[in-house]
Scaffold this motif. Structure first.
Motif, mmCIF file in Angstrom:
data_model
loop_
_atom_site.group_PDB
_atom_site.id
_atom_site.type_symbol
_atom_site.label_atom_id
_atom_site.label_comp_id
_atom_site.label_asym_id
_atom_site.label_seq_id
_atom_site.Cartn_x
_atom_site.Cartn_y
_atom_site.Cartn_z
ATOM 1 N N VAL A 66 14.791 26.167 37.823
ATOM 2 C CA VAL A 66 16.142 26.780 37.855
ATOM 3 C C VAL A 66 16.048 28.217 38.296
ATOM 4 N N LYS A 67 15.049 28.930 37.792
ATOM 5 C CA LYS A 67 14.892 30.332 38.194
ATOM 6 C C LYS A 67 14.633 30.422 39.690
ATOM 7 N N ASP A 68 13.726 29.491 40.137
ATOM 8 C CA ASP A 68 13.415 29.531 41.585
ATOM 9 C C ASP A 68 14.679 29.273 42.413
ATOM 10 N N ILE A 69 15.464 28.256 41.918
ATOM 11 C CA ILE A 69 16.697 27.929 42.667
ATOM 12 C C ILE A 69 17.661 29.099 42.617
ATOM 13 N N SER A 70 17.792 29.716 41.419
ATOM 14 C CA SER A 70 18.723 30.861 41.303
ATOM 15 C C SER A 70 18.269 32.001 42.182
ATOM 16 N N MET A 71 16.951 32.224 42.180
ATOM 17 C CA MET A 71 16.446 33.327 43.000
ATOM 18 C C MET A 71 16.717 33.047 44.476
ATOM 19 N N LYS A 72 16.430 31.776 44.813
ATOM 20 C CA LYS A 72 16.643 31.432 46.223
ATOM 21 C C LYS A 72 18.135 31.505 46.592
ATOM 22 N N PHE A 73 18.997 31.099 45.587
ATOM 23 C CA PHE A 73 20.438 31.165 45.836
ATOM 24 C C PHE A 73 20.872 32.611 46.017
ATOM 25 N N GLU A 100 22.368 24.193 48.865
ATOM 26 C CA GLU A 100 22.101 24.760 47.540
ATOM 27 C C GLU A 100 22.972 24.083 46.503
ATOM 28 N N SER A 101 24.192 23.845 46.883
ATOM 29 C CA SER A 101 25.104 23.190 45.928
ATOM 30 C C SER A 101 24.590 21.790 45.605
ATOM 31 N N ALA A 102 24.074 21.102 46.604
ATOM 32 C CA ALA A 102 23.547 19.755 46.377
ATOM 33 C C ALA A 102 22.304 19.782 45.480
ATOM 34 N N ARG A 103 21.449 20.767 45.668
ATOM 35 C CA ARG A 103 20.215 20.893 44.875
ATOM 36 C C ARG A 103 20.553 21.176 43.412
ATOM 37 N N ILE A 104 21.499 22.071 43.185
ATOM 38 C CA ILE A 104 21.902 22.391 41.805
ATOM 39 C C ILE A 104 22.487 21.146 41.147
ATOM 40 N N SER A 105 23.256 20.403 41.892
ATOM 41 C CA SER A 105 23.873 19.185 41.326
ATOM 42 C C SER A 105 22.793 18.189 40.904
ATOM 43 N N ARG A 106 21.744 18.055 41.693
ATOM 44 C CA ARG A 106 20.674 17.128 41.339
ATOM 45 C C ARG A 106 19.961 17.563 40.059
ATOM 46 N N LEU A 107 19.691 18.865 39.929
ATOM 47 C CA LEU A 107 19.036 19.381 38.721
ATOM 48 C C LEU A 107 19.884 19.111 37.500
ATOM 49 N N GLU A 108 21.210 19.351 37.635
ATOM 50 C CA GLU A 108 22.089 19.111 36.488
ATOM 51 C C GLU A 108 22.063 17.622 36.105
ATOM 52 N N GLU A 109 21.989 16.734 37.059
ATOM 53 C CA GLU A 109 21.944 15.311 36.769
ATOM 54 C C GLU A 109 20.644 14.951 36.023
ATOM 55 N N ARG A 110 19.569 15.574 36.433
ATOM 56 C CA ARG A 110 18.287 15.314 35.756
ATOM 57 C C ARG A 110 18.332 15.778 34.294
ATOM 58 N N LEU A 111 18.889 16.974 34.088
ATOM 59 C CA LEU A 111 18.984 17.491 32.719
ATOM 60 C C LEU A 111 19.789 16.527 31.853
#
Length: 703
Positions: A78-85, A46-57
């Motif tokens: 982001v919502k999906d990731i947050s929900m999944k997190f 999850e931490s890796a996925r969030i990091s990738r999204l932040e890089e894209r933004l």
């Protein structure tokens, strides 16, 4: 919080492992470990996925405005990731709850297991305490039994001592009666001889009868009142003092034959070469002082520098004119073998420091005393101590042994001592040697290969073969004198007995050693009593009625094997090996328990030879001296008799003649009649009761 749970988990696991080892259920620990690892993996994903999204933004922001549809998609991601997190966190929390419950179960099981272990340990400790209580109780019982046994032992000792005191008192009464009977007999003899001598002289007979009646009356009075009153015994001794010269004369043996004529005549001078002295009644008495000789400085009792007693002192004799005939007279006086004596001049045994009493002594060999021989007269001489004569009364001797009964065999021939080879030398030949020396000879031992050291003299004899019946070694078949095929490494040695006493102050005492399996060995003191000691003393041909036993290596610890332990004799055996014991070499003791023996409770110390010295007696575990008060030749006679020494004419020395002792004074006012078998049977003060010091220590010469 999640990381805190993880930390608690690992700390708990480590604690459980360090304290309990394998106490917990290993399967539960494995499950918990898998859960934690899965949570950590999902967290990292999850931490890796969030990091990738932040890089894209950030990348979109750099390129320009982001289209609305793209933003909406991103926001939805982001919502999906947050929900999944959040779902993952919720799931992790649920898993953590199970994890906590698992840890609680493990801790609970650990505490239960530890409690059981503690209960088990407490149970074991209680068992050990109970065992110790039983041991303590047994120890208390053993102590009480030991105390009871000790009280019984002390009581038995008290009874024994009371019986001994009673026996002593009974013996004293019997001795007193025997003494009085002896006095009556002496008076009867005295009366008969005097009546014969006066040949009808009425006045003398009348005077004699009056004296006898007076003495008889006094004796009857003493017999009625004496009992144990020593003052009355003193009175009796004073009243019979007039007869004492007769008693001395009758005990002087050979000397009485020389001066007997003087006793039968009142006026005529005694013609004996001894010379005579008179008493108040003018009876002539042999001067017994001139009957005494001794040998000093030799390797054994049969040899040494010749000294004679005269005018209250010992003195030497010059070698001028002194031959084997004169030596035979000396050996005869000492009751030694005298058929083959030897004469040594020029201070063979050292120069004396005493006065020179005799010179130019020439005997025919028929005389029974040295002063009977021709000589210049006492004190007259023209020589010095460089000419002091020496004598050997036997042609054989044993040297370099630990006691007089053993040593390297040497024989006298052609004016020199020499050794004997061990070739063909057997116990039969040793028997002849021991018999010549008047030593025990039932079971002699032969030691080969210079056991007692190699000699320095010529080798005189080889191939000696005796049958055991010869009276001299020189009668046995052997090679001619000086002919041999051996060296001093084959010098033969002898021990005349299979037991020996070593390291004592005299020949009668020392550490006991016995011969077995080609070696000497010691004996343990366990169960060793006076009965066993009496057997040893009997084997050595010593006095054995009152032996003493010393335990705990009294005469020093031995360094040789321990041969015997638990020796128990009845006293009737003729050899120590006939007594009960564990068996040779079997023991449970060390040299600190080596047994020692003294074959007599009296000894003579500090003299120039074994026959003289300061008198010491044994009593209740210690040696002590004897005062010279009232101690006379009759008491000395009893002591010499106890030591199996010649006792016909002993000499008494007062005033610490042989040196002041350092021991306590045990006896005083000893008064013997001469008929006792032990000096302890004689009247005396109570033990240790005295009014003297070591300056009055009495000394004795037995011959």
């Amino acid at each position: 919080m999640f990381l805190l749970y993880i930390f608690i988990f690992f700390v708990t696991i480590s604690t459980v492992k360090s304290e309990g080892g394998a106490i917990c259920d290993c399967q539960d620990v494995g499950i918990l470990k898998d859960i934690v690892q899965q949570v950590l993996i999902e967290q990292r994903m999850e931490s890796a996925r969030i990091s990738r999204l932040e890089e894209r933004l950030k990348a979109y922001e750099r390129t320009g405005p982001i289209p609305n549809d793209r933003l909406e998609k991103l926001e939805q991601n982001v919502k999906d990731i947050s929900m999944k997190f959040n779902e993952t966190v919720t799931e992790a929390k649920n898993k953590n709850k199970g994890f906590n419950r698992g840890i609680g179960a493990i801790v609970k099981r650990t505490l239960i297991s530890e409690k059981k272990e503690r209960q088990k340990l407490i149970s074991n400790m209680n068992e050990i305490v109970n065992e110790h209580k039983v041991i303590i109780e047994k120890f208390k019982v053993a102590i009480n039994n030991t105390i009871d046994e000790r009280f019984e032992y002390i009581h038995a000792k008290q009874v024994k001592y009371k019986n001994e005191i009673k026996e002593f008192l009974d013996d004293t009464e019997n001795d007193t009666a025997s003494f009085i009977e002896t006095v009556f007999n002496n008076i009867s003899i005295f009366k008969d001889k005097l009546m014969t001598d006066v040949n009808g002289n009425h006045n003398s007979i009348k005077e004699l009868n009056n004296d006898i009646q007076r003495i008889s009356s006094d004796i009857v009075s003493v017999n009625q009142h004496v009992g144990h009153n020593r003052n009355m015994v003193d009175t009796l001794s004073n009243q019979v003092k007039e007869n004492k010269e007769w008693e001395q004369w009758s005990s002087w043996g050979e000397c009485s034959e020389l001066c007997g004529a003087g006793l039968r005549e009142r006026v005529r001078t005694c013609a004996s070469p001894f010379g005579c002295i008179g008493n108040s009644k003018d009876f002539k008495i042999c001067n017994i002082e001139t009957c005494k000789v001794r040998l000093v400085g030799g390797s054994n009792q049969y040899e040494g520098r010749l000294e004679v007693w005269h005018n209250e002192s010992w003195g030497t004799v010059c070698d001028d004119g002194f031959t084997a005939l004169s030596a035979s007279v000396v050996c005869k006086m000492l009751n030694y073998p005298h058929t083959n004596p030897f004469v040594f001049g020029s201070t063979q045994f050292g120069e004396g420091t005493l006065p020179i009493h005799l010179d130019d002594v020439r005997c025919t060999g028929t005389e029974i005393s040295l002063p009977q021989c021709q000589h210049r007269g006492f004190g007259t001489h023209d020589c010095s101590h460089g000419e002091d004569v020496g004598i050997s009364c036997t042609p054989v001797r044993l040297v370099n042994g630990s006691n007089q009964h053993e040593g390297r065999l040497e024989v006298w021939h052609d004016n020199s001592w020499g050794t004997v080879c061990d070739d063909d030398f057997t116990a039969l030949s040793a028997t002849v040697v021991c018999n010549m020396l008047n030593y025990p000879h039932d079971n002699p031992l032969v030691f080969k290969s210079a056991y007692f050291g190699a000699g320095k003299w010529p080798i005189h004899l080889d191939d000696v073969e005796c049958t055991g019946t010869e009276i001299s070694l020189l009668q046995c078949p052997h090679r001619s004198w000086g002919s041999n095929n051996c060296g001093h490494g084959q010098d033969v040695g002898i021990s005349c007995t299979q037991v020996r006493l070593v390291n004592g102050s005299n020949q009668y005492e020392g550490r006991l050693e016995i011969w077995h399996d080609e070696s000497w060995g010691t004996v343990c003191d366990d169960s060793f009593t006076v009965l066993s000691a009496s057997v040893v003393c009997k084997m050595l041909n010593y006095q054995h009625t009152n032996p003493l036993v010393f335990g705990s290596a009294h005469f020093g610890e031995g360094t040789i094997p321990i041969h015997l332990d638990d020796v128990q004799c009845t006293g009737t055996e003729i050899s120590l090996t006939q007594c009960q014991h564990r068996g040779f070499g079997t023991h449970n003791c060390g040299h600190g328990e080596d047994v020692g023996i003294s074959c007599t409770p009296v000894r003579l110390v500090n003299g120039s030879n074994q026959y003289e010295g300061r008198l010491e007696v044994w009593h209740y575990g210690t040696w002590g001296t004897v005062c010279d008060d009232y101690f006379d030749v009759l008491s000395a006679k009893v002591v010499c008799k106890m030591l199996k020494y010649p006792h016909a004419d002993p000499t008494v020395f007062g005033a610490a003649h042989f040196g002041r002792g350092t021991l306590s004074t045990l006896l005083d006012d000893v008064k013997c009649t001469g008929s006792e078998t032990s000096v302890f049977q004689c009247p005396h003060y109570d033990w240790r009761d005295n009014d003297c010091s070591n300056n009055e220590d009495v000394g004795i010469l037995c011959k």
